[in-house]
Design a protein around this motif. Structure first.
Motif, PDB file in Angstrom:
ATOM      1  N   SER A 122      -6.082  -3.867  13.820  1.00 25.16           N
ATOM      2  CA  SER A 122      -7.048  -4.405  14.774  1.00 25.16           C
ATOM      3  C   SER A 122      -8.362  -3.619  14.742  1.00 25.16           C
ATOM      4  CB  SER A 122      -6.430  -4.379  16.181  1.00 25.16           C
ATOM      5  OG  SER A 122      -7.333  -4.887  17.110  1.00 25.16           O
ATOM      6  N   GLU A 123      -8.256  -2.300  14.729  1.00 27.66           N
ATOM      7  CA  GLU A 123      -9.475  -1.476  14.717  1.00 27.66           C
ATOM      8  C   GLU A 123     -10.228  -1.616  13.396  1.00 27.66           C
ATOM      9  OE1 GLU A 123     -12.411   1.007  16.296  1.00 27.66           O
ATOM     10  OE2 GLU A 123     -10.879  -0.249  17.226  1.00 27.66           O
ATOM     11  N   ALA A 124      -9.514  -1.697  12.277  1.00 27.76           N
ATOM     12  CA  ALA A 124     -10.176  -1.891  10.979  1.00 27.76           C
ATOM     13  C   ALA A 124     -10.900  -3.235  10.945  1.00 27.76           C
ATOM     14  CB  ALA A 124      -9.150  -1.812   9.845  1.00 27.76           C
ATOM     15  N   THR A 125     -10.276  -4.254  11.510  1.00 26.46           N
ATOM     16  CA  THR A 125     -10.907  -5.575  11.590  1.00 26.46           C
ATOM     17  C   THR A 125     -12.152  -5.502  12.469  1.00 26.46           C
ATOM     18  OG1 THR A 125      -8.768  -6.664  11.296  1.00 26.46           O
ATOM     19  CG2 THR A 125     -10.544  -7.987  12.239  1.00 26.46           C
ATOM     20  N   ARG A 126     -12.022  -4.881  13.623  1.00 25.48           N
ATOM     21  CA  ARG A 126     -13.146  -4.756  14.549  1.00 25.48           C
ATOM     22  C   ARG A 126     -14.322  -4.022  13.917  1.00 25.48           C
ATOM     23  NH1 ARG A 126     -15.810  -1.784  17.947  1.00 25.48           N
ATOM     24  NH2 ARG A 126     -14.725   0.169  17.582  1.00 25.48           N
ATOM     25  N   ARG A 127     -14.034  -3.075  13.044  1.00 22.65           N
ATOM     26  CA  ARG A 127     -15.085  -2.295  12.392  1.00 22.65           C
ATOM     27  C   ARG A 127     -15.650  -2.997  11.161  1.00 22.65           C
ATOM     28  NH1 ARG A 127     -15.797   3.092  13.823  1.00 22.65           N
ATOM     29  NH2 ARG A 127     -14.557   3.668  15.642  1.00 22.65           N
ATOM     30  N   GLY A 128     -15.164  -4.191  10.852  1.00 24.33           N
ATOM     31  CA  GLY A 128     -15.748  -4.992   9.789  1.00 24.33           C
ATOM     32  C   GLY A 128     -15.219  -4.746   8.388  1.00 24.33           C
ATOM     33  N   HIS A 129     -14.103  -4.048   8.256  1.00 22.86           N
ATOM     34  CA  HIS A 129     -13.529  -3.806   6.930  1.00 22.86           C
ATOM     35  C   HIS A 129     -12.928  -5.091   6.374  1.00 22.86           C
ATOM     36  CE1 HIS A 129     -14.185   0.512   6.922  1.00 22.86           C
ATOM     37  NE2 HIS A 129     -13.847   0.508   8.200  1.00 22.86           N
ATOM     38  N   GLY A 130     -12.876  -5.181   5.034  1.00 19.57           N
ATOM     39  CA  GLY A 130     -12.422  -6.408   4.390  1.00 19.57           C
ATOM     40  C   GLY A 130     -10.963  -6.446   4.013  1.00 19.57           C
ATOM     41  N   ALA A 131     -10.351  -5.277   3.742  1.00 14.88           N
ATOM     42  CA  ALA A 131      -8.960  -5.266   3.283  1.00 14.88           C
ATOM     43  C   ALA A 131      -8.351  -3.892   3.477  1.00 14.88           C
ATOM     44  CB  ALA A 131      -8.877  -5.665   1.811  1.00 14.88           C
ATOM     45  N   ILE A 132      -7.031  -3.886   3.545  1.00 16.57           N
ATOM     46  CA  ILE A 132      -6.249  -2.646   3.621  1.00 16.57           C
ATOM     47  C   ILE A 132      -5.227  -2.688   2.495  1.00 16.57           C
ATOM     48  CG2 ILE A 132      -4.674  -1.232   4.986  1.00 16.57           C
ATOM     49  CD1 ILE A 132      -5.870  -2.549   7.507  1.00 16.57           C
ATOM     50  N   ILE A 133      -5.083  -1.562   1.822  1.00 10.04           N
ATOM     51  CA  ILE A 133      -4.102  -1.420   0.739  1.00 10.04           C
ATOM     52  C   ILE A 133      -3.183  -0.264   1.102  1.00 10.04           C
ATOM     53  CG2 ILE A 133      -3.856  -0.765  -1.707  1.00 10.04           C
ATOM     54  CD1 ILE A 133      -6.493  -2.310  -2.165  1.00 10.04           C
ATOM     55  N   VAL A 155      -4.700  -1.104  -9.710  1.00  8.67           N
ATOM     56  CA  VAL A 155      -3.816  -0.047 -10.192  1.00  8.67           C
ATOM     57  C   VAL A 155      -4.047   1.219  -9.371  1.00  8.67           C
ATOM     58  CG1 VAL A 155      -2.837   0.782 -12.354  1.00  8.67           C
ATOM     59  CG2 VAL A 155      -4.758  -0.762 -12.438  1.00  8.67           C
ATOM     60  N   MET A 156      -2.950   1.873  -9.013  1.00  4.94           N
ATOM     61  CA  MET A 156      -3.034   3.186  -8.370  1.00  4.94           C
ATOM     62  C   MET A 156      -3.102   4.243  -9.463  1.00  4.94           C
ATOM     63  SD  MET A 156      -2.941   3.310  -5.020  1.00  4.94           S
ATOM     64  CE  MET A 156      -2.202   4.845  -4.513  1.00  4.94           C
ATOM     65  N   PRO A 157      -3.833   5.325  -9.231  1.00  2.24           N
ATOM     66  CA  PRO A 157      -3.782   6.426 -10.196  1.00  2.24           C
ATOM     67  C   PRO A 157      -2.414   7.102 -10.103  1.00  2.24           C
ATOM     68  CG  PRO A 157      -5.081   7.046  -8.282  1.00  2.24           C
ATOM     69  CD  PRO A 157      -4.702   5.607  -8.103  1.00  2.24           C
ATOM     70  N   GLY A 158      -1.783   7.341 -11.200  1.00  9.65           N
ATOM     71  CA  GLY A 158      -0.461   7.962 -11.185  1.00  9.65           C
ATOM     72  C   GLY A 158       0.633   6.930 -10.990  1.00  9.65           C
ATOM     73  N   PRO A 159       1.866   7.397 -10.900  1.00  9.36           N
ATOM     74  CA  PRO A 159       3.000   6.475 -10.794  1.00  9.36           C
ATOM     75  C   PRO A 159       2.986   5.709  -9.470  1.00  9.36           C
ATOM     76  CG  PRO A 159       3.737   8.751 -10.613  1.00  9.36           C
ATOM     77  CD  PRO A 159       2.274   8.791 -10.906  1.00  9.36           C
ATOM     78  N   CYS A 160       3.354   4.425  -9.548  1.00  9.03           N
ATOM     79  CA  CYS A 160       3.400   3.577  -8.353  1.00  9.03           C
ATOM     80  C   CYS A 160       4.318   2.396  -8.625  1.00  9.03           C
ATOM     81  CB  CYS A 160       1.988   3.100  -7.993  1.00  9.03           C
ATOM     82  SG  CYS A 160       1.938   1.979  -6.595  1.00  9.03           S
ATOM     83  N   ASP A 161       5.280   2.181  -7.759  1.00 10.28           N
ATOM     84  CA  ASP A 161       6.184   1.037  -7.850  1.00 10.28           C
ATOM     85  C   ASP A 161       5.395  -0.213  -7.445  1.00 10.28           C
ATOM     86  OD1 ASP A 161       8.098  -0.936  -7.469  1.00 10.28           O
ATOM     87  OD2 ASP A 161       9.441   0.332  -6.291  1.00 10.28           O
ATOM     88  N   ARG A 162       5.200  -1.145  -8.366  1.00 12.80           N
ATOM     89  CA  ARG A 162       4.394  -2.345  -8.110  1.00 12.80           C
ATOM     90  C   ARG A 162       4.891  -3.140  -6.896  1.00 12.80           C
ATOM     91  NH1 ARG A 162      -0.535  -2.383 -10.013  1.00 12.80           N
ATOM     92  NH2 ARG A 162      -0.562  -4.521  -9.321  1.00 12.80           N
ATOM     93  N   ALA A 163       6.191  -3.161  -6.663  1.00 11.89           N
ATOM     94  CA  ALA A 163       6.741  -3.910  -5.536  1.00 11.89           C
ATOM     95  C   ALA A 163       6.349  -3.290  -4.196  1.00 11.89           C
ATOM     96  CB  ALA A 163       8.260  -3.992  -5.649  1.00 11.89           C
ATOM     97  N   ARG A 164       5.951  -2.024  -4.221  1.00  5.31           N
ATOM     98  CA  ARG A 164       5.556  -1.316  -2.993  1.00  5.31           C
ATOM     99  C   ARG A 164       4.036  -1.211  -2.844  1.00  5.31           C
ATOM    100  NH1 ARG A 164       9.091   1.970  -0.445  1.00  5.31           N
ATOM    101  NH2 ARG A 164       7.567   3.645  -0.254  1.00  5.31           N
ATOM    102  N   PHE A 165       3.293  -1.724  -3.794  1.00  3.07           N
ATOM    103  CA  PHE A 165       1.831  -1.653  -3.804  1.00  3.07           C
ATOM    104  C   PHE A 165       1.309  -2.947  -3.170  1.00  3.07           C
ATOM    105  CE2 PHE A 165      -2.137  -1.575  -6.695  1.00  3.07           C
ATOM    106  CZ  PHE A 165      -2.839  -0.796  -5.790  1.00  3.07           C
ATOM    107  N   LEU A 166       0.870  -2.862  -1.906  1.00  2.00           N
ATOM    108  CA  LEU A 166       0.620  -4.042  -1.089  1.00  2.00           C
ATOM    109  C   LEU A 166      -0.808  -4.084  -0.559  1.00  2.00           C
ATOM    110  CD1 LEU A 166       3.853  -3.611   1.072  1.00  2.00           C
ATOM    111  CD2 LEU A 166       3.625  -4.923  -1.045  1.00  2.00           C
ATOM    112  N   GLY A 167      -1.276  -5.286  -0.279  1.00  3.38           N
ATOM    113  CA  GLY A 167      -2.607  -5.459   0.289  1.00  3.38           C
ATOM    114  C   GLY A 167      -2.604  -6.470   1.418  1.00  3.38           C
ATOM    115  N   LEU A 168      -3.584  -6.323   2.293  1.00  3.03           N
ATOM    116  CA  LEU A 168      -3.802  -7.236   3.403  1.00  3.03           C
ATOM    117  C   LEU A 168      -5.298  -7.515   3.481  1.00  3.03           C
ATOM    118  CD1 LEU A 168      -2.983  -8.676   6.113  1.00  3.03           C
ATOM    119  CD2 LEU A 168      -3.452  -6.479   7.222  1.00  3.03           C
TER     120      LEU A 168
END
Length: 190
Positions: A122-133, A155-168
């Motif tokens: 809610s606060e990120a939206t209120r502050r005008g941000h476009g996305a959260i990862i 892509v994340m720098p370093g190892p990252c499980d793609r199934a856990r790499f999420l965006g909103l």
């Protein structure tokens, strides 16, 4: 920020006034770090997300804590300015990296983490941000609207499980053309 926090308090009030959410302050640092060590373990500093946050300050107004009735820190969430690759025109895509989200292990299952997530979004939206990862447990974060589909070309720098790499997306189609590496872009520590 006050309106967001008041609405979170109001949402929680019918259940019980067992905790409140407020902006993190300088006096919370030791309690927050101890909480993170208890909740996430000693290896928490080796994660790819931690490397992006290293030597940076959280995004303005986006470091929140949950406090019990005595004022003790029992939960924390912070968001960080990043560039989520670049758009088709080569311009960096500004976004936020969420994490860590942690709740005192003795208080898990009481809605504290969910309340922190709702307040942060809610606060990120209120502050005008476009996305959260974030990098996290997909079944948990999907209930807030996060999806691996939104990060498919990132892509994340370093190892990252793609199934856990999420965006909103907080703004429609914000990540649609984003492709490339996640890099820190926020304020540096002095």
């Amino acid at each position: 920020m006050a309106a967001v926090l008041d609405s979170v308090r109001a949402f929680l009030a019918p259940k019980a006034k067992s905790f409140t959410i407020s902006a993190e302050n300088a006096a919370d640092v030791v309690a927050r770090e101890n909480l993170l060590d208890r909740a996430m373990g000693a290896d928490r500093r080796k994660k790819s997300s931690e490397k992006i946050r290293n030597n940076r300050l959280p995004a303005e107004g986006l470091a929140l804590v949950a406090r019990d009735a005595s004022g003790h820190v029992i939960g924390t969430v912070r968001l960080w300015n990043i560039e989520a690759g670049v758009a088709a025109d080569g311009v960096p895509v500004d976004a936020l990296l969420l994490g860590p989200l942690a709740v005192d292990p003795a208080r898990e299952g009481k809605g504290i983490g969910a309340a922190l997530m709702r307040a942060a979004i809610s606060e990120a939206t209120r502050r005008g941000h476009g996305a959260i990862i974030l990098v996290g447990d997909a079944p948990y974060y999907q209930k807030f609207g996060f999806s691996a589909d939104k990060t498919r070309h990132l892509v994340m720098p370093g190892p990252c499980d793609r199934a856990r790499f999420l965006g909103l997306e907080l703004k429609a189609s914000w990540l649609e053309d984003a492709a490339g590496m996640i890099v820190a872009s926020g304020r540096k520590l002095a």
